[in-house]
Design a protein around this motif. Structure first.
Motif, PDB file in Angstrom:
ATOM      1  N   TRP A  28       0.837  -1.190   0.000  1.00 24.16           N
ATOM      2  CA  TRP A  28       0.000   0.000   0.000  1.00 24.16           C
ATOM      3  C   TRP A  28       0.875   1.244   0.000  1.00 24.16           C
ATOM      4  O   TRP A  28       2.074   1.208   0.284  1.00 24.16           O
ATOM      5  N   GLU A 131      -3.666   5.366  -3.436  1.00 24.74           N
ATOM      6  CA  GLU A 131      -3.841   6.174  -2.226  1.00 24.74           C
ATOM      7  C   GLU A 131      -4.600   7.444  -2.605  1.00 24.74           C
ATOM      8  O   GLU A 131      -4.138   8.231  -3.442  1.00 24.74           O
ATOM      9  N   PHE A 188      -7.415  -0.123   9.680  1.00 22.62           N
ATOM     10  CA  PHE A 188      -5.985  -0.303   9.433  1.00 22.62           C
ATOM     11  C   PHE A 188      -5.312  -1.140  10.523  1.00 22.62           C
ATOM     12  O   PHE A 188      -4.237  -1.710  10.293  1.00 22.62           O
ATOM     13  N   ARG A 213      -5.967   6.472   9.256  1.00 23.60           N
ATOM     14  CA  ARG A 213      -5.628   5.737   8.036  1.00 23.60           C
ATOM     15  C   ARG A 213      -6.533   4.530   7.852  1.00 23.60           C
ATOM     16  O   ARG A 213      -6.806   3.785   8.801  1.00 23.60           O
ATOM     17  N   LEU A 215      -7.424   1.103   5.108  1.00 19.05           N
ATOM     18  CA  LEU A 215      -6.836   0.248   4.077  1.00 19.05           C
ATOM     19  C   LEU A 215      -7.815  -0.851   3.693  1.00 19.05           C
ATOM     20  O   LEU A 215      -8.276  -1.605   4.555  1.00 19.05           O
ATOM     21  N   SER A 237      -6.079   2.872  -0.206  1.00 19.17           N
ATOM     22  CA  SER A 237      -5.894   3.511   1.100  1.00 19.17           C
ATOM     23  C   SER A 237      -6.353   4.967   1.053  1.00 19.17           C
ATOM     24  O   SER A 237      -6.343   5.603  -0.001  1.00 19.17           O
TER      25      SER A 237
END
Length: 241
Positions: A28, A131, A188, A213, A215, A237
Protein backbone atom coordinates in the motif's frame (compact mmCIF):
# COMPACT_ATOMS: atom_id res chain seq x y z
CA UNK A 1 31.07 -30.66 6.60
CA UNK A 2 28.23 -31.67 8.92
CA UNK A 3 28.06 -28.13 10.37
CA UNK A 4 27.98 -26.73 6.84
CA UNK A 5 25.06 -29.00 5.90
CA UNK A 6 23.14 -27.93 9.03
CA UNK A 7 23.84 -24.25 8.35
CA UNK A 8 22.86 -24.63 4.70
CA UNK A 9 19.66 -26.43 5.70
CA UNK A 10 18.71 -23.68 8.15
CA UNK A 11 19.46 -21.01 5.54
CA UNK A 12 17.30 -22.81 2.98
CA UNK A 13 14.47 -23.05 5.53
CA UNK A 14 14.67 -19.33 6.27
CA UNK A 15 14.62 -18.49 2.56
CA UNK A 16 11.64 -20.78 2.08
CA UNK A 17 9.72 -19.22 4.99
CA UNK A 18 10.53 -15.74 3.72
CA UNK A 19 9.37 -16.62 0.24
CA UNK A 20 6.08 -18.00 1.52
CA UNK A 21 5.47 -14.87 3.60
CA UNK A 22 6.38 -12.56 0.73
CA UNK A 23 3.96 -14.23 -1.64
CA UNK A 24 1.12 -13.52 0.79
CA UNK A 25 2.10 -9.93 1.58
CA UNK A 26 0.10 -6.84 0.71
CA UNK A 27 1.34 -3.49 -0.56
CA UNK A 28 0.00 0.00 0.00
CA UNK A 29 0.92 3.66 -0.37
CA UNK A 30 1.13 6.25 2.40
CA UNK A 31 1.47 10.00 1.86
CA UNK A 32 3.60 11.54 4.60
CA UNK A 33 4.22 15.22 4.11
CA UNK A 34 5.97 15.71 0.77
CA UNK A 35 6.73 12.01 0.27
CA UNK A 36 4.74 8.99 -0.92
CA UNK A 37 5.95 5.81 0.78
CA UNK A 38 5.46 2.34 -0.68
CA UNK A 39 5.03 -0.23 2.09
CA UNK A 40 5.15 -4.02 1.74
CA UNK A 41 3.90 -6.52 4.30
CA UNK A 42 1.01 -5.98 6.72
CA UNK A 43 -0.08 -3.02 8.88
CA UNK A 44 2.37 -2.73 11.76
CA UNK A 45 4.91 -5.06 10.12
CA UNK A 46 6.62 -4.22 6.85
CA UNK A 47 9.50 -5.87 5.02
CA UNK A 48 12.19 -4.71 2.58
CA UNK A 49 11.81 -5.31 -1.16
CA UNK A 50 13.87 -4.72 -4.33
CA UNK A 51 13.41 -1.21 -5.74
CA UNK A 52 13.63 -2.71 -9.24
CA UNK A 53 10.24 -4.39 -8.82
CA UNK A 54 8.41 -1.05 -8.91
CA UNK A 55 7.30 -0.87 -12.54
CA UNK A 56 5.22 2.33 -12.30
CA UNK A 57 4.74 4.96 -9.61
CA UNK A 58 2.33 7.70 -10.65
CA UNK A 59 0.77 10.87 -9.28
CA UNK A 60 -2.59 11.99 -10.72
CA UNK A 61 -3.79 15.57 -10.42
CA UNK A 62 -7.38 16.77 -9.90
CA UNK A 63 -7.53 17.27 -13.70
CA UNK A 64 -6.58 13.59 -14.17
CA UNK A 65 -3.11 14.49 -15.45
CA UNK A 66 -0.71 11.60 -14.84
CA UNK A 67 2.87 12.31 -13.76
CA UNK A 68 5.55 9.62 -13.46
CA UNK A 69 7.26 9.66 -10.05
CA UNK A 70 10.79 8.47 -9.35
CA UNK A 71 11.16 5.98 -6.48
CA UNK A 72 14.06 6.52 -4.09
CA UNK A 73 15.46 3.64 -2.01
CA UNK A 74 15.55 4.16 1.76
CA UNK A 75 16.57 1.35 4.14
CA UNK A 76 15.07 -1.41 2.03
CA UNK A 77 11.87 0.50 1.21
CA UNK A 78 11.08 3.26 -1.28
CA UNK A 79 9.47 6.67 -1.41
CA UNK A 80 8.87 9.33 -4.07
CA UNK A 81 9.15 13.08 -3.59
CA UNK A 82 5.83 14.83 -4.22
CA UNK A 83 6.77 18.00 -6.06
CA UNK A 84 3.27 18.73 -7.35
CA UNK A 85 -0.33 18.78 -6.08
CA UNK A 86 -1.62 15.23 -6.54
CA UNK A 87 -5.12 14.00 -5.74
CA UNK A 88 -4.33 10.30 -6.24
CA UNK A 89 -1.21 8.15 -6.09
CA UNK A 90 -0.87 4.70 -7.63
CA UNK A 91 1.78 2.03 -8.07
CA UNK A 92 2.35 -1.24 -9.97
CA UNK A 93 4.78 -3.79 -8.52
CA UNK A 94 6.13 -6.90 -10.26
CA UNK A 95 6.41 -9.68 -7.66
CA UNK A 96 7.97 -12.01 -10.26
CA UNK A 97 7.43 -15.76 -10.70
CA UNK A 98 6.41 -18.27 -8.02
CA UNK A 99 6.49 -22.06 -7.80
CA UNK A 100 4.82 -24.25 -5.21
CA UNK A 101 6.20 -27.81 -5.34
CA UNK A 102 5.55 -30.84 -3.16
CA UNK A 103 9.26 -31.09 -2.40
CA UNK A 104 10.24 -27.46 -1.76
CA UNK A 105 7.04 -25.51 -1.07
CA UNK A 106 6.90 -21.90 -2.31
CA UNK A 107 9.90 -20.39 -4.10
CA UNK A 108 10.31 -17.08 -5.90
CA UNK A 109 12.34 -16.51 -9.10
CA UNK A 110 12.83 -13.64 -11.51
CA UNK A 111 11.33 -15.64 -14.37
CA UNK A 112 9.88 -19.08 -15.23
CA UNK A 113 12.37 -21.96 -15.15
CA UNK A 114 12.73 -25.69 -14.71
CA UNK A 115 12.29 -26.64 -11.06
CA UNK A 116 12.81 -29.82 -9.10
CA UNK A 117 9.82 -31.92 -8.10
CA UNK A 118 6.07 -31.91 -8.63
CA UNK A 119 4.57 -28.49 -9.30
CA UNK A 120 1.31 -27.80 -7.44
CA UNK A 121 0.94 -24.14 -8.47
CA UNK A 122 3.02 -21.70 -10.44
CA UNK A 123 2.58 -18.27 -11.89
CA UNK A 124 3.20 -14.55 -12.00
CA UNK A 125 2.46 -12.30 -9.04
CA UNK A 126 1.53 -8.62 -9.27
CA UNK A 127 0.79 -6.06 -6.56
CA UNK A 128 -1.03 -2.77 -7.16
CA UNK A 129 -2.07 0.07 -4.87
CA UNK A 130 -3.91 3.41 -4.86
CA UNK A 131 -3.84 6.17 -2.23
CA UNK A 132 -6.54 8.87 -2.21
CA UNK A 133 -4.97 12.17 -1.19
CA UNK A 134 -7.99 14.40 -1.89
CA UNK A 135 -11.27 13.05 -3.25
CA UNK A 136 -12.27 13.87 -6.82
CA UNK A 137 -15.39 12.57 -8.67
CA UNK A 138 -13.29 10.73 -11.28
CA UNK A 139 -12.13 8.33 -8.55
CA UNK A 140 -15.58 6.67 -8.57
CA UNK A 141 -14.54 5.08 -11.89
CA UNK A 142 -11.54 2.89 -12.83
CA UNK A 143 -8.39 4.92 -13.38
CA UNK A 144 -6.60 2.36 -15.58
CA UNK A 145 -4.83 -0.11 -13.31
CA UNK A 146 -4.98 -3.77 -14.38
CA UNK A 147 -7.07 -4.50 -11.30
CA UNK A 148 -8.30 -1.98 -8.73
CA UNK A 149 -10.76 -1.22 -5.94
CA UNK A 150 -13.10 1.63 -6.89
CA UNK A 151 -15.04 3.49 -4.15
CA UNK A 152 -18.48 4.56 -5.32
CA UNK A 153 -18.54 7.64 -3.07
CA UNK A 154 -16.07 9.82 -1.19
CA UNK A 155 -14.56 7.54 1.48
CA UNK A 156 -12.64 10.36 3.19
CA UNK A 157 -15.89 11.94 4.38
CA UNK A 158 -17.13 8.82 6.20
CA UNK A 159 -17.06 8.04 9.93
CA UNK A 160 -16.30 4.90 11.89
CA UNK A 161 -18.98 2.26 11.30
CA UNK A 162 -20.20 3.79 8.03
CA UNK A 163 -20.47 1.59 4.95
CA UNK A 164 -18.49 2.31 1.81
CA UNK A 165 -19.73 0.60 -1.38
CA UNK A 166 -16.83 -0.49 -3.58
CA UNK A 167 -16.44 -2.31 -6.88
CA UNK A 168 -13.49 -4.40 -8.02
CA UNK A 169 -12.55 -3.80 -11.66
CA UNK A 170 -10.31 -6.04 -13.76
CA UNK A 171 -9.09 -4.61 -17.07
CA UNK A 172 -11.68 -1.83 -16.81
CA UNK A 173 -14.68 -4.13 -16.27
CA UNK A 174 -16.32 -5.59 -13.14
CA UNK A 175 -14.03 -8.38 -11.92
CA UNK A 176 -14.96 -12.02 -12.49
CA UNK A 177 -16.55 -13.66 -9.47
CA UNK A 178 -14.26 -16.71 -9.65
CA UNK A 179 -11.12 -16.17 -7.60
CA UNK A 180 -11.73 -12.56 -6.52
CA UNK A 181 -12.21 -11.24 -2.96
CA UNK A 182 -12.12 -7.95 -1.08
CA UNK A 183 -11.82 -7.11 2.63
CA UNK A 184 -15.06 -6.09 4.35
CA UNK A 185 -13.41 -3.57 6.68
CA UNK A 186 -10.95 -0.73 6.15
CA UNK A 187 -9.75 -0.80 9.77
CA UNK A 188 -5.99 -0.30 9.43
CA UNK A 189 -5.32 -1.95 12.79
CA UNK A 190 -6.55 -5.34 11.56
CA UNK A 191 -3.58 -7.21 10.11
CA UNK A 192 -5.54 -9.96 8.37
CA UNK A 193 -9.07 -8.62 7.72
CA UNK A 194 -11.96 -10.86 6.78
CA UNK A 195 -12.26 -11.22 3.01
CA UNK A 196 -15.52 -11.52 1.08
CA UNK A 197 -15.46 -13.59 -2.08
CA UNK A 198 -17.25 -11.89 -4.94
CA UNK A 199 -20.45 -13.75 -5.77
CA UNK A 200 -21.75 -11.27 -8.34
CA UNK A 201 -20.64 -8.13 -10.13
CA UNK A 202 -22.33 -5.82 -7.64
CA UNK A 203 -20.87 -3.44 -5.02
CA UNK A 204 -19.46 -4.80 -1.76
CA UNK A 205 -20.03 -2.76 1.42
CA UNK A 206 -16.88 -2.11 3.42
CA UNK A 207 -17.14 -1.03 7.06
CA UNK A 208 -15.04 2.04 7.90
CA UNK A 209 -12.61 1.74 10.80
CA UNK A 210 -11.67 4.27 13.50
CA UNK A 211 -10.71 7.78 12.29
CA UNK A 212 -7.31 7.89 10.63
CA UNK A 213 -5.63 5.74 8.04
CA UNK A 214 -7.86 3.22 6.24
CA UNK A 215 -6.84 0.25 4.08
CA UNK A 216 -8.96 -2.00 1.86
CA UNK A 217 -7.25 -5.00 0.29
CA UNK A 218 -8.24 -7.28 -2.56
CA UNK A 219 -7.06 -10.59 -4.01
CA UNK A 220 -7.61 -12.15 -7.41
CA UNK A 221 -6.34 -15.46 -8.78
CA UNK A 222 -6.62 -15.65 -12.55
CA UNK A 223 -6.37 -19.30 -13.62
CA UNK A 224 -4.58 -20.10 -16.88
CA UNK A 225 -4.78 -23.90 -16.60
CA UNK A 226 -4.63 -26.64 -13.92
CA UNK A 227 -1.42 -25.35 -12.32
CA UNK A 228 -0.58 -21.94 -13.82
CA UNK A 229 -1.98 -18.76 -12.29
CA UNK A 230 -1.63 -15.01 -12.31
CA UNK A 231 -1.97 -13.66 -8.76
CA UNK A 232 -2.99 -10.10 -7.97
CA UNK A 233 -2.88 -8.40 -4.56
CA UNK A 234 -4.22 -4.85 -4.65
CA UNK A 235 -5.24 -2.13 -2.22
CA UNK A 236 -6.97 1.20 -1.73
CA UNK A 237 -5.89 3.51 1.10
CA UNK A 238 -7.22 6.85 2.36
CA UNK A 239 -7.59 8.83 5.57
CA UNK A 240 -10.73 9.76 7.51
CA UNK A 241 -11.16 12.46 10.16
Amino acid sequence: MKKFRIAFGLMSLLILVAATAAQAHDMWLEKRGDRAWLLYGHPGSTDPYPLSRITALTGITANQWKVALEPVEHKGEAFAWLNDDFALLCVDFDNKYWYNTEEDGWRNFLDPREVRGTVIDEGRSWKLAKEIVSWQPFMAQPIGQRIEIVPLKDPTSLKQGDSLPVMVYYEGKPAPTTGAAVSITSDFAIEHPEMRTLTDQKPVNVKIGPAGRQLIIGKYEHRLDDTRRVWYAFSLSFTTK
